[in-house]
Design a protein around this motif. Structure first.
Motif, PDB file in Angstrom:
ATOM      1  N   ARG A   1      -3.838  11.343  -8.524  1.00  0.00           N
ATOM      2  CA  ARG A   1      -3.961  10.550  -9.536  1.00  0.00           C
ATOM      3  C   ARG A   1      -5.166   9.686 -10.368  1.00  0.00           C
ATOM      4  O   ARG A   1      -6.288   9.389 -10.999  1.00  0.00           O
TER       5      ARG A   1
ATOM      6  N   ASN B   1      -1.616  13.246 -14.114  1.00  0.00           N
ATOM      7  CA  ASN B   1      -0.282  13.350 -12.913  1.00  0.00           C
ATOM      8  C   ASN B   1      -0.519  14.876 -12.229  1.00  0.00           C
ATOM      9  O   ASN B   1      -1.704  15.591 -12.956  1.00  0.00           O
TER      10      ASN B   1
ATOM     11  N   TRP C   1       4.296  16.668  -8.134  1.00  0.00           N
ATOM     12  CA  TRP C   1       4.469  15.332  -8.115  1.00  0.00           C
ATOM     13  C   TRP C   1       4.561  14.257  -9.124  1.00  0.00           C
ATOM     14  O   TRP C   1       5.039  13.391  -7.926  1.00  0.00           O
ATOM     15  N   GLY C   2       4.080  14.191  -9.826  1.00  0.00           N
ATOM     16  CA  GLY C   2       3.675  13.509 -10.541  1.00  0.00           C
ATOM     17  C   GLY C   2       2.429  11.785 -10.798  1.00  0.00           C
ATOM     18  O   GLY C   2       1.698  12.606 -10.378  1.00  0.00           O
ATOM     19  N   ASN C   3       3.496  10.966 -10.737  1.00  0.00           N
ATOM     20  CA  ASN C   3       2.354  10.030 -11.431  1.00  0.00           C
ATOM     21  C   ASN C   3       2.446   8.837 -10.181  1.00  0.00           C
ATOM     22  O   ASN C   3       1.509   7.694  -9.839  1.00  0.00           O
TER      23      ASN C   3
ATOM     24  N   SER D   1       9.040   9.552  -9.044  1.00  0.00           N
ATOM     25  CA  SER D   1       8.427  10.738  -9.522  1.00  0.00           C
ATOM     26  C   SER D   1       8.402  12.312  -8.698  1.00  0.00           C
ATOM     27  O   SER D   1       8.755  13.187  -9.252  1.00  0.00           O
TER      28      SER D   1
END
Length: 100
Positions: free
Chosen positions: A42, A48, A52-54, A59
């Motif tokens: 990130r 993101n 695995w997201g942010n 997340s």
């Protein structure tokens, strides 16, 4: 990994509760590593991580199967919470969880 909130810990514990007893510690360590890697991603790419997201533990855990929210007096859930906290405590910033 981004700063922790209570919900990060409980959702990660819900993901661990889906895993077999013998695989929970490995999964806890992996979730922390994924959150750490997602946070680095990130910061580098200004977006993101696709899986695995942010960069939050929540997340990373949301990418897994989750059990419904158990009560805090559930001993199995307590064990999962302790494993998540332990994995976070053993985290090496920028590299995830130390292996021992």
């Amino acid at each position: 990994m981004r700063p922790l909130c209570w919900s990060d810990l409980t959702i990660a514990a819900r993901a661990l509760k889906c895993a077999p007893l013998g695989g929970r510690w490995v999964k806890a360590r992996k979730l922390v590593q994924q959150a750490d890697a997602a946070d680095r991603y990130r910061k580098k790419f200004q977006k993101n991580h696709p899986a695995w997201g942010n960069g939050t533990l929540m997340s990373a855990a949301h990418a897994q199967s989750l059990v419904d929210e158990p009560r805090l007096n559930d001993p199995d859930f307590q064990d999962c919470l302790f494993m998540v906290v332990s994995a976070v405590q053993r985290r090496v910033p920028g590299r995830g969880v130390a292996s021992f």
